[in-house]
Structures are given as C-alpha cells and as structure tokens.
Design a protein around this motif. Structure first.
Motif, PDB file in Angstrom:
ATOM      1  N   PRO A  36       0.827  -1.215   0.000  1.00  0.00           N
ATOM      2  CA  PRO A  36       0.000   0.000   0.000  1.00  0.00           C
ATOM      3  C   PRO A  36       0.859   1.263   0.000  1.00  0.00           C
ATOM      4  CG  PRO A  36      -0.848  -1.593   1.574  1.00  0.00           C
ATOM      5  CD  PRO A  36       0.482  -2.118   1.123  1.00  0.00           C
ATOM      6  N   LEU A  37       0.406   2.247  -0.751  1.00  0.00           N
ATOM      7  CA  LEU A  37       1.132   3.507  -0.884  1.00  0.00           C
ATOM      8  C   LEU A  37       0.155   4.660  -0.688  1.00  0.00           C
ATOM      9  CD1 LEU A  37       3.727   5.085  -1.793  1.00  0.00           C
ATOM     10  CD2 LEU A  37       2.826   4.934  -4.118  1.00  0.00           C
ATOM     11  N   LEU A  38       0.533   5.624   0.149  1.00  0.00           N
ATOM     12  CA  LEU A  38      -0.307   6.796   0.373  1.00  0.00           C
ATOM     13  C   LEU A  38       0.139   7.905  -0.557  1.00  0.00           C
ATOM     14  CD1 LEU A  38      -2.576   7.998   2.151  1.00  0.00           C
ATOM     15  CD2 LEU A  38      -0.775   8.874   3.659  1.00  0.00           C
ATOM     16  N   ALA A  39      -0.766   8.318  -1.453  1.00  0.00           N
ATOM     17  CA  ALA A  39      -0.470   9.415  -2.374  1.00  0.00           C
ATOM     18  C   ALA A  39      -1.068  10.698  -1.813  1.00  0.00           C
ATOM     19  CB  ALA A  39      -1.054   9.113  -3.747  1.00  0.00           C
ATOM     20  N   LEU A  40      -0.290  11.775  -1.887  1.00  0.00           N
ATOM     21  CA  LEU A  40      -0.723  13.056  -1.355  1.00  0.00           C
ATOM     22  C   LEU A  40      -0.743  14.096  -2.458  1.00  0.00           C
ATOM     23  CD1 LEU A  40       1.497  13.011   1.855  1.00  0.00           C
ATOM     24  CD2 LEU A  40      -0.936  12.488   1.739  1.00  0.00           C
ATOM     25  N   GLY A  41      -1.689  15.011  -2.381  1.00  0.00           N
ATOM     26  CA  GLY A  41      -1.749  16.024  -3.420  1.00  0.00           C
ATOM     27  C   GLY A  41      -2.514  17.247  -2.972  1.00  0.00           C
TER      28      GLY A  41
END
Length: 255
Positions: free
Chosen positions: A250-255
C-alpha cells in the motif's frame, strides 16, 4: 513490552502543549507519531521518556509505571533520540555511543566487559561504524543523527522513542533506519517514532497515533486510521491509498 499512555497532559508556562493524550503502542510494532508542526509530538515523546514531567497522566511499559521509576532505572528500559540533540564537546562518535552504556554500569566501578562489543554493534546497526573515531562536532547533521541513534541502541532499550529519526538523512539512509526499526520491533522492542513524512510513515509504520493541537485525534493500524478524510481534516491536503508499483505494498499518495 507494550506502551500505554493515559491522559497525559503537559503544561508549559501556563500553555497546554499536550492535552490528555491517550494511546497504546504494542511491542513488536513500529508506531508512528504524526501531526502537523506544533501538534505536540516532541513534547509528548519527552513526557513519555520522563524528561518533561506531565501535569497529569500515566505512562506504563508492560504494566510498570515508568514515571515512578528512578531516572537510572528508567534509562535501562527507555531510550530517546531527540531531533536536534548533539554535543560540541570534542568526543569521538564511539565515546558518544558509549554513553548509552552508562545506565548499565556499576555506580562504583566494575565496568561491564561486554560494553565495547555492544557499542561496536550499536554503531554498526546505526550505520555509524565508519565514524567511530571521528569527533562529533566535525560530523554532518545526518552523521550526528546516526551516532545519536547508536547511543540509544547501546542502551539496549525495551522502549525506543525517536523524534524525527530521518531528519538530515538522505533517502538511502532513511530506508536503512526504517529497516532497522522494523528489525528491532520484530525482536520485541516497542518503537515509537515521531515522523513528518506521511507517505513514509504510511509505508513503514504498523500503527499510527495522530496529534492535532496537542490532542490525540486518532490511533490504530496505519491503513485503517490514515483515511483521506482524517488527513484532510488534520493536514488540509488530499490523500488516497494506492499500490506501490515497485513493491506491491500500500502507498499513500498526497496532493
């Protein structure tokens, strides 16, 4: 050993910096302490370590009251790596790491014969062995951070507290430290690390505790706790869980 923090409140000069913080950090897990700048992460870690005494609240490690212990006894169980702690004294890295053995040495001499080997192992595990003979004031920020980590490891703590342990480190060194923390946790050490990099914490922490304005607003398993809604409410940014194309994790993408 498991850490249990209950209703810890820290007041400094009439200002409440930590307000009834309550959470558990299980042994065998890496717990990330998260929150914006000024949320109270460093203050809470210092309170758990017994450096900044809370106004109220309790801190237990495997059922034992840490704050009721003598400082020396607590130092045999708890190590804190602070964010900017350093020394300008002309001490070598080996000497600084060796300070971690102080709580284990006899008060009236009788030095532990295993200390030298333990300090060498701590320096090696922290990636600081090649710095052993260099004086700490000559080191870069990242190098000093490794030496301070080595000092904490030399204490052989059952609870390891770290305040921004990746501060000053390059990407490869950050991953090395995270791998080390996971290995320590697997060996039964309770690890609590304050971190500012949400994505890094999301990828490597088993548990998270989220602070906002000195209060714990959420705690629990990482993926379940770090919801996009919570992240937006605390940090004011958008977030989404996806999959790391390199690792499949799992990878947390931020924007």
């Amino acid at each position: 050993m498991s850490l249990s923090v209950a209703a810890v409140t820290v007041v400094v000069d009439g200002t409440t910096l930590v307000d009834e913080a309550t959470f558990d950090a299980p042994a065998g897990r890496v717990t990330a302490l998260l929150g914006p700048n000024g949320a109270g992460k460093s203050t809470l870690l210092r309170a758990i370590a017994g450096i900044r005494r809370p106004a109220v609240g309790t801190v237990h490690l495997d059922g034992v009251d840490l704050l009721a212990m003598r400082r020396r006894d607590r130092a045999r169980r708890v190590a804190l790596v602070e964010q900017e702690a350093s020394t300008e004294l002309p001490l070598t890295s080996r000497a600084v790491a060796g300070l971690g053995r102080t709580p284990h040495e006899a008060l009236l001499g009788g030095r532990d014969p295993s200390s030298d080997d333990l300090v060498t192992k701590a320096l090696t595990d922290a990636g600081a062995f090649e710095l052993a003979d260099r004086e700490v004031p000559s080191l870069s920020g990242g190098e000093r951070q490794r030496v301070l980590l080595a000092r904490a490891l030399a204490q052989q703590p059952r609870l390891l507290l770290l305040d921004e342990p990746m501060n000053h480190l390059d990407i490869a060194a950050q991953l090395d430290v995270l791998t080390l923390l996971a290995r320590l946790a697997a060996d039964g050490v309770t690890v609590v690390a304050a971190m500012h990099d949400l994505a890094l914490a999301a990828s490597h922490a088993d548990q998270v505790v989220v602070l906002a304005a000195g209060q714990v607003v959420a705690s629990g398993p990482t993926a379940e706790t770090l919801t996009p809604e919570l992240i937006h409410a605390v940090y004011g940014v958008r977030a989404a869980w996806t999959t790391n194309p390199l690792t499949g994790t799992p990878l947390l993408a931020l924007g």
